[in-house]
Design an enzyme around this catalytic site. Structure first.
Site, PDB file in Angstrom:
ATOM      1  N   HIS A   1       0.730  -1.320   0.196  1.00  0.00           N
ATOM      2  CA  HIS A   1      -0.093  -0.026   0.023  1.00  0.00           C
ATOM      3  C   HIS A   1       0.987   1.758   0.097  1.00  0.00           C
ATOM      4  O   HIS A   1       0.029   2.177   0.116  1.00  0.00           O
ATOM      5  CB  HIS A   1      -0.590   0.115   0.884  1.00  0.00           C
ATOM      6  CG  HIS A   1      -1.871  -0.986   1.535  1.00  0.00           C
ATOM      7  ND1 HIS A   1      -2.931  -1.032   0.335  1.00  0.00           N
ATOM      8  CD2 HIS A   1      -1.766  -2.657   1.626  1.00  0.00           C
ATOM      9  CE1 HIS A   1      -3.384  -2.835   0.611  1.00  0.00           C
ATOM     10  NE2 HIS A   1      -2.873  -2.942   1.080  1.00  0.00           N
TER      11      HIS A   1
ATOM     12  N   ASP B   1       1.431  -6.861   2.092  1.00  0.00           N
ATOM     13  CA  ASP B   1       0.294  -5.787   2.761  1.00  0.00           C
ATOM     14  C   ASP B   1       0.891  -5.012   3.280  1.00  0.00           C
ATOM     15  O   ASP B   1       0.277  -4.687   3.569  1.00  0.00           O
ATOM     16  CB  ASP B   1      -0.729  -6.998   3.372  1.00  0.00           C
ATOM     17  CG  ASP B   1      -2.417  -6.409   3.401  1.00  0.00           C
ATOM     18  OD1 ASP B   1      -2.359  -5.640   1.846  1.00  0.00           O
ATOM     19  OD2 ASP B   1      -3.180  -6.624   4.078  1.00  0.00           O
TER      20      ASP B   1
END
Lengths: 338, 413
Positions: free
Chosen positions: B63, B294
């Protein structure tokens, strides 16, 4: 039923610990989870003494004079807030109540900034209620003073469980071995959780009765028997604790209607026949008459302990404040002596 | 200029090559590797000391770019998720990110575009043009595309471009407001929760749509046994589905949120021990195709909040290898399988020209000591935030050197 005399000097105050160790070895009261039976019994013993004091014309026992108590409520409350305020005042604390509706401390300020702000005001007791589970614990990590959880999210409401336990103990003589039914919206209830932990710790047999939609997942793992039928759950019960049904549960497809809920799970005289004759009926309030409980059951003087619960609330909260400020007061006395 | 990396345990998951030998880099291209390579002409010779040399890791779900943190973790290719300050849902945004990546010449960044405009789940995003500009996949990130009709058309349309759709595997209605795994711990802590069935349901529905349309579909971040079984069943039916998980799901169960530890708050939530073990088994048998970090840096300000209000996510770049190696050391997964999930598998899924040591490919590789014991230290992380639940955890396996585009961009001293 109290075994204690009305002589104030004999009240079992929190002041003396036995040589074997501290009776309540915790800085805060954040929940019942993690308290051992000795600590719970000590809280109840001290509270029992305050019940008698609260029935005197002069209800002041200003052992905590000069200390400051802040009641910080991020969620609406009437009876709990008042109960804590009265408890503090009777012990002689300077109590300040803050409901966030009329304060700048709202979601904009982070929890930890709030803690720093409050800490700088040097309170001695902070009573806090918050809508998020775990919020009181988070704040307590940053506070120097004793913190009492007055309800956080769906997590815990320890003083409610304590006042319920005190009510049962005074009415039934003991908690151990009693069959105690908790009925209603267990899924969203912090009262139910704290009660389950406390009653289990003290040796009661705890049953939950609710429609499946109002029971949280794997709740049986907490050491309770789970029933969906009211009559089956109530069979031979010594105590029935009803929980308040929040009306907003109608919107989330938890239940079809209040009418149907009352039909199957509302506590009526008829359903109560399954319980023991001397069953004790309790409710943390405020009640929805005709939803979770019938008026004639709630008002049955022989069985209903609902008003007594409120009375016990003040005594229990006095005991909590007393016990949690004990070391502080003793240190102050020692300091003054040297 | 030639550089030789000698005395290395060469592992190329693309060919399952695993032997001691040398690798020669010519400028930014791998010239050759093998057991009997002539390294005489090399200007520089680097002794790898018997450490593993394998293709640089491809992190299919990050991200934030956090380049130095990635390189310290052996990651040479980052797949940036579209949930940026400006949602990546047009070719202009994709191009800007690709240009910035090419200019930086350190870590390769490929964006995933949004699957639907604004990740709102209503209108298909401009998949074709974003793909032309360099987007390697399309996803609404932490939102599942809820509407079955939209999802069907999305898959049909993406199939025309052979674009990979990545779906967040959680039924949005069952998952609404949930912050924990449904079970005894969430019940006791009083946290809103969703069952593992929410994951399996979404996988069941969407793998049917993948079969119907013939399109490629990837499920992000599996967290449960039911989810794994749903993917396994879909693969057996012949659906073109793949899936990923992150090392924290292999390492932690929902006990980690005990005491309202928000550093263990992730989406989907950490689940039961049974789920954790099923995920390890699914990596071992190849049901789970890729491991992703992630990587999601969050400052303490947004983490140190009541559990319900706290941000989800953990930083994962620098702990990716060590955590992925834990089941290897436990004898549950072999090292070749783990390295496939980090190199050739994501490269094939995304169509990237990397993830292999084959002669002629870009010199993106990592040299790591698979056995080196160390202790994760949150404060010592290079990443832009320190939100890891693994602080002080003893682990084995550490990156020694990362080479990107032929340049040694990270060296541990």
């Amino acid at each position: 039923m109290s075994k204690h005399s009305t002589d104030q000097s004999s009240y079992p105050r929190a002041d003396v610990d036995p040589p074997s160790g501290k009776l309540f070895p915790h800085k805060h009261l954040l929940g019942i989870w993690g308290l051992d039976p000795t600590a719970i019994k000590h809280l109840l013993d001290v509270a029992d003494g305050y019940v008698d004091l609260n029935r005197q014309p002069v209800k002041s026992a200003p052992s905590c004079a000069g200390l400051t108590q802040i009641n910080l409520f991020f969620e609406n409350s009437t009876r709990t807030l008042m109960s804590f305020e009265i408890a503090g005042k009777r012990l002689g604390l300077d109590t300040i109540s803050m409901a966030t509706g009329n304060s700048s401390i709202k979601k904009g300020e982070t929890m930890l900034d709030t803690a720093a702000t409050l800490n700088a005001m040097h309170p001695d007791v902070l009573v806090m209620r918050h809508g998020d589970s775990g919020a009181v614990k988070l704040l307590a990590e940053k506070m120097d003073c004793a913190v009492i959880n007055a309800g956080d999210g769906r997590s815990e409401h320890p003083t409610q469980a304590l006042l319920d336990a005190l009510t049962i103990r005074r009415r039934k003589g003991s908690i151990h071995g009693q069959t105690i039914v908790i009925s209603g919206d267990v899924a969203h209830s912090r009262v139910a959780r704290s009660n389950i932990y406390l009653l289990n710790a003290m040796g009661a047999r705890v049953r939950l009765v609710a429609p499946p939609t109002l029971l949280p997942a794997d709740v049986g793992e907490l050491g309770v028997e789970v029933f969906h039928h009211m009559e089956a759950g109530l069979k031979n019960a010594d105590v029935v604790m009803m929980l308040r049904l929040q009306s907003e549960r109608m919107n989330g497809a938890f239940l079809p209607s209040l009418r149907e809920y009352y039909h199957f799970w509302g506590l009526t005289r008829d359903k109560l026949k399954a319980a023991k004759d001397d069953v004790l009926v309790m409710h943390p309030g405020p009640m929805n008459r005709g939803v979770e409980i019938a008026s004639d059951v709630a008002d049955d003087l022989d069985r209903s302990a609902i008003e007594e619960q409120v009375e016990m609330g003040v005594a229990v909260r006095m005991a909590c404040i007393d016990i949690l400020t004990k070391e502080l007061r003793q240190a102050a006395l020692t300091g003054a002596g040297t | 200029m030639k550089t030789a990396y000698i005395n290395a345990r060469l592992i190329d998951p693309a060919t399952e090559f695993d032997a001691m030998g040398s690798l020669v880099v010519n400028d930014n291209v791998i010239e050759a590797y093998g057991t009997d390579i002539d390294v005489a002409g090399a200007a520089e010779t680097i002794d790898c000391g018997g450490r593993v040399l394998c293709p640089g890791f491809i992190d299919m779900r990050a991200h934030a770019v956090d380049a130095n943190s990635a390189l310290a973790g052996g990651i040479t290719t980052i797949i940036l998720q579209p949930d940026q300050t400006t949602t990546i849902d047009t070719d202009a945004v994709v191009e800007r990110i690709r240009h910035r990546s090419v200019d930086s010449q350190i870590v390769s960044v490929y964006p995933m575009g949004a699957a639907t405009q604004g990740m709102q789940g209503q209108q298909i995003a401009e998949i074709g043009q974003m793909q032309q500009s360099g987007a390697v996949g399309f996803t609404d990130c932490n939102h599942a595309v809820a509407d079955a009709q939209v999802m069907r058309r999305l898959l049909e349309y993406a199939g025309h471009f052979d674009a990979l759709i990545v779906q967040y595997a959680e039924n949005p209605e069952l998952g609404a407001g949930a912050i924990a795994h449904e079970g005894e711990i969430a019940t006791r802590l009083g946290l809103a929760s969703a069952p593992a069935a929410a994951e399996a349901m979404q996988i069941d529905r969407d793998s049917r749509l993948a079969e119907l349309t013939g399109a490629r579909l990837h499920f992000a971040l599996l967290s449960s046994k039911d989810g794994v079984n749903a993917v396994r069943a879909a693969k057996e039916r012949g659906a073109r589905v793949t899936c990923s998980t992150a090392p924290h799901y292999l390492h932690l169960n929902d006990n980690a949120v005990e005491g309202y530890r928000t550093f263990a708050k992730v989406r989907p939530p950490l689940r039961s021990e049974e789920d954790r073990l099923a995920l390890i088994a699914a990596v071992a048998d190849g049901t789970i195709d890729t491991l992703v970090s992630d990587h999601s840096p969050k400052s303490a300000d947004v983490k140190r909040l009541p559990f319900a209000q706290a941000a989800s996510g953990i930083v994962g770049f620098e702990t990716l290898l060590a955590l992925a190696m834990a089941p290897v050391h436990a004898g549950k997964i072999d090292i070749m399988t783990v390295l496939k999930t980090l190199t050739v598998n994501p490269a094939n899924l995304l169509g990237l020209p990397t993830g292999t040591l084959a002669a002629g490919s870009f010199a993106d590789f990592v040299v790591f000591d698979p056995n080196k014991p160390w202790r994760i230290d949150a404060d010592a992380l290079i990443s832009s935030a320190k939100n890891t639940p693994f602080d002080t955890l003893p682990v084995q396996g550490q990156v020694w050197r990362t080479v990107a585009d032929g340049i040694s961009v990270f060296e541990r001293t």
